[in-house]
Design an enzyme around this catalytic site. Structure first.
Site, PDB file in Angstrom:
ATOM      1  N   ASP A   1       0.820  -1.209   0.000  1.00  0.00           N
ATOM      2  CA  ASP A   1       0.000   0.000   0.000  1.00  0.00           C
ATOM      3  C   ASP A   1       0.858   1.265   0.000  1.00  0.00           C
ATOM      4  O   ASP A   1       2.068   1.231  -0.249  1.00  0.00           O
ATOM      5  CB  ASP A   1      -0.981  -0.015   1.177  1.00  0.00           C
ATOM      6  CG  ASP A   1      -0.311   0.208   2.535  1.00  0.00           C
ATOM      7  OD1 ASP A   1       0.927   0.324   2.602  1.00  0.00           O
ATOM      8  OD2 ASP A   1      -1.046   0.263   3.553  1.00  0.00           O
TER       9      ASP A   1
ATOM     10  N   THR B   1       1.986   3.088   2.306  1.00  0.00           N
ATOM     11  CA  THR B   1       2.989   3.288   3.361  1.00  0.00           C
ATOM     12  C   THR B   1       4.327   2.638   3.023  1.00  0.00           C
ATOM     13  O   THR B   1       5.281   2.765   3.799  1.00  0.00           O
ATOM     14  CB  THR B   1       2.490   2.729   4.715  1.00  0.00           C
ATOM     15  OG1 THR B   1       2.423   1.299   4.645  1.00  0.00           O
ATOM     16  CG2 THR B   1       1.130   3.307   5.080  1.00  0.00           C
ATOM     17  N   ARG B   2       4.396   1.951   1.918  1.00  0.00           N
ATOM     18  CA  ARG B   2       5.620   1.223   1.554  1.00  0.00           C
ATOM     19  C   ARG B   2       6.217   1.791   0.256  1.00  0.00           C
ATOM     20  O   ARG B   2       5.479   2.085  -0.682  1.00  0.00           O
ATOM     21  CB  ARG B   2       5.329  -0.261   1.370  1.00  0.00           C
ATOM     22  CG  ARG B   2       4.757  -0.943   2.614  1.00  0.00           C
ATOM     23  CD  ARG B   2       5.773  -0.974   3.738  1.00  0.00           C
ATOM     24  NE  ARG B   2       5.296  -1.747   4.873  1.00  0.00           N
ATOM     25  CZ  ARG B   2       4.748  -1.226   5.966  1.00  0.00           C
ATOM     26  NH1 ARG B   2       4.561   0.085   6.044  1.00  0.00           N
ATOM     27  NH2 ARG B   2       4.363  -1.998   6.968  1.00  0.00           N
TER      28      ARG B   2
ATOM     29  N   HIS C   1      -3.658  -0.633   8.026  1.00  0.00           N
ATOM     30  CA  HIS C   1      -3.563   0.785   7.707  1.00  0.00           C
ATOM     31  C   HIS C   1      -4.874   1.312   7.130  1.00  0.00           C
ATOM     32  O   HIS C   1      -5.778   0.550   6.805  1.00  0.00           O
ATOM     33  CB  HIS C   1      -2.439   1.027   6.681  1.00  0.00           C
ATOM     34  CG  HIS C   1      -1.147   0.404   7.080  1.00  0.00           C
ATOM     35  ND1 HIS C   1      -0.225  -0.067   6.161  1.00  0.00           N
ATOM     36  CD2 HIS C   1      -0.593   0.176   8.297  1.00  0.00           C
ATOM     37  CE1 HIS C   1       0.824  -0.557   6.794  1.00  0.00           C
ATOM     38  NE2 HIS C   1       0.611  -0.428   8.089  1.00  0.00           N
TER      39      HIS C   1
ATOM     40  N   HIS D   1      12.820  -5.635   9.442  1.00  0.00           N
ATOM     41  CA  HIS D   1      11.537  -5.308  10.083  1.00  0.00           C
ATOM     42  C   HIS D   1      11.679  -5.483  11.589  1.00  0.00           C
ATOM     43  O   HIS D   1      12.245  -6.472  12.057  1.00  0.00           O
ATOM     44  CB  HIS D   1      10.421  -6.201   9.559  1.00  0.00           C
ATOM     45  CG  HIS D   1       9.055  -5.775  10.024  1.00  0.00           C
ATOM     46  ND1 HIS D   1       8.551  -6.146  11.259  1.00  0.00           N
ATOM     47  CD2 HIS D   1       8.100  -4.993   9.442  1.00  0.00           C
ATOM     48  CE1 HIS D   1       7.341  -5.617  11.410  1.00  0.00           C
ATOM     49  NE2 HIS D   1       7.049  -4.915  10.326  1.00  0.00           N
TER      50      HIS D   1
ATOM     51  N   LYS E   1       4.659 -11.737   4.375  1.00  0.00           N
ATOM     52  CA  LYS E   1       3.929 -10.634   5.003  1.00  0.00           C
ATOM     53  C   LYS E   1       2.820 -10.071   4.109  1.00  0.00           C
ATOM     54  O   LYS E   1       1.940  -9.358   4.587  1.00  0.00           O
ATOM     55  CB  LYS E   1       4.884  -9.492   5.396  1.00  0.00           C
ATOM     56  CG  LYS E   1       5.491  -9.661   6.767  1.00  0.00           C
ATOM     57  CD  LYS E   1       6.306  -8.438   7.176  1.00  0.00           C
ATOM     58  CE  LYS E   1       5.519  -7.512   8.055  1.00  0.00           C
ATOM     59  NZ  LYS E   1       4.869  -6.401   7.394  1.00  0.00           N
TER      60      LYS E   1
ATOM     61  N   LYS F   1       9.358   2.208  14.208  1.00  0.00           N
ATOM     62  CA  LYS F   1      10.338   1.314  13.589  1.00  0.00           C
ATOM     63  C   LYS F   1      11.742   1.907  13.647  1.00  0.00           C
ATOM     64  O   LYS F   1      12.709   1.246  14.029  1.00  0.00           O
ATOM     65  CB  LYS F   1       9.943   1.028  12.144  1.00  0.00           C
ATOM     66  CG  LYS F   1       8.618   0.303  12.009  1.00  0.00           C
ATOM     67  CD  LYS F   1       8.197   0.124  10.566  1.00  0.00           C
ATOM     68  CE  LYS F   1       6.870  -0.605  10.473  1.00  0.00           C
ATOM     69  NZ  LYS F   1       6.411  -0.781   9.081  1.00  0.00           N
TER      70      LYS F   1
END
Length: 428
Positions: free
Chosen positions: A72, A74-75, A108, A176, A186, A300
């Site tokens: 999505d 966010t990546r 998300h 991660h 994932k 993170k």
């Protein structure tokens, strides 16, 4: 003076640190790794030489309902680079094939059309033979139960993935902070799983495991659940890439969801592993856009600093957070003003099947706040930052001054991690 550039949103900001205080940087070798081929060539080469799998063009033969899970908003997965080659492979094996792209939002917010265009390009978003579906983990009617995770939780995934004649995925591999590495399995869990399944997998017991850490797969209970989910969902083929600091592809892997992913993880582990440089002040980032859009994701980058900061020291997190906290439950956990020891005990006492949304992120943030002072250089509102029991700073220089005041001295060494999500910091 040492000058370091830190990613912040879609820009970079320069920071100068006196030589006598500069303790060095922790940087992935990906920043200096030079790929011998173009991004497109690397992806094509991986597709032509799949690991422990038939080529994609063979797998698509006779398949009507082909579904590709894609990351999505966010990546930073360069879908514009990956999708054209994937479509070439699909059409080579099945000229009449149509493709459904299922956006793996996990927990998300939904990805917008504008964000889809940014990721894939308008020409692909509007193609007649490509259909986009955005996964919504809280929509029970969209889910189907397909098994029980090793953790005991119910495995429910999106019907679009379940009903596919062929299920494939794209993604990228990076360190991660509790799954060991991103990518591979994932895409199923948490990517297109029900909120119920995600919460079972991200339970406090697993998050607290010493194996649920950056760069660790073996013995990691979270990873074990994820592999089971991918196998049960019949994830047949993956295309995963490794990116440099500029989000450009430097390596690509395709084939069996676990074997190809493992090969990619080996490469990333060699590239990203760095020895800790202990210091009382550590500056970290979340690598800029898109991973620094909110405080939730920015935890993170804090874990990289956690691995090299002396206990009782200060972590300065440089992160845009234009979308604010990114998780209401995460915000509420700390905004209540409750003591952090009490918060942590409540998490650890929570049974697996009673995990609440964003508990995992809050648990990790709480773990950090119990040992370090955290100062955010951010575009998130000052009040929001303070509500979450962290300190706000207008600039990195301001943050360093506040760290000095907190520590009671102005000569503490400073370690800098320009991209906290790209490194695996080896033990102090």
């Amino acid at each position: 003076m040492a000058e370091v550039k830190l990613p912040f949103g879609k820009e970079k900001i320069s920071v100068t640190i006196p030589d006598e205080r500069f303790n060095g940087t922790l940087v992935s070798q990906a920043s200096s790794y030079k790929a011998e081929k173009s991004q497109e060539e690397l992806v094509k080469e991986a597709l032509a030489n799949p690991i422990n799998s038939k080529p994609l063009r063979e797998l698509v033969k006779g398949k009507k309902n082909i579904v590709m899970i894609a990351s999505d908003h966010t990546r930073p997965v360069p879908s514009k680079v990956i999708l054209p080659s994937v479509m070439e492979e699909i059409k080579a094996g099945n000229p009449d094939a149509e493709l459904t792209i299922l956006i793996a939002t996990g927990f998300h917010r939904p990805t917008t059309r504008e964000e889809l265009i940014y990721k894939f390009g308008e020409e692909y978003v509007d193609r007649d033979d490509i259909h986009f579906v955005v996964h919504l983990s809280h929509n029970d009617e969209d889910m189907v139960e397909i098994g029980t995770l090793p953790s005991g939780g119910k495995l429910l995934i999106n019907k679009v993935a379940y009903e596919a004649d062929l299920l494939i995925s794209e993604g990228f591999i990076e360190p991660h902070f509790f799954a060991g590495f991103s990518g591979g399995r994932k895409s199923i869990l948490p990517g297109v799983s029900s909120a119920v399944t995600v919460m079972a997998n991200h339970c406090s017991e697993f998050i607290d495991s010493e194996y649920a850490r950056t760069g660790i797969l073996d013995g990691n209970p979270i990873h074990k659940d994820m592999v089971y989910a991918a196998e049960t969902a019949k994830l047949a083929f993956i295309v995963n890439v490794v990116l440099d600091e500029n989000k450009k592809v430097i390596k690509a892997y395709a084939g069996h969801f676990n074997d190809a992913h493992r090969e990619g993880c080996k490469f990333v582990d060699k590239l990203s592993g760095v020895d800790a440089k202990p210091a009382n002040i550590v500056i970290s980032t979340n690598g800029g856009y898109p991973l620094d859009q909110n405080i939730y994701q920015s935890v993170k980058g804090m874990t990289a600093a956690e691995a090299t900061c002396n206990e009782g020291g200060v972590i300065i997190m440089v992160t845009s957070c234009v979308d604010g906290h990114g998780g209401q439950s995460l915000y509420d956990t700390f905004a209540s003003g409750e003591d952090k020891e009490v918060i942590m005990k409540r998490f650890l006492d929570t049974p697996r099947d009673e995990t609440i949304p964003d508990q995992w992120e809050a648990q990790i943030l709480c773990r950090i706040l119990l040992k370090y002072k955290v100062i955010l250089v951010t575009q998130a509102p000052k009040q929001m930052v303070e509500d979450m029991q962290m300190e706000y700073a207008d600039s990195v220089e301001d943050a360093i001054a506040k760290a000095d005041a907190y520590l009671g001295k102005k000569d503490s060494p400073i370690t800098v991690i320009p991209d906290g999500v790209s490194v695996i910091v080896r033990a102090k």
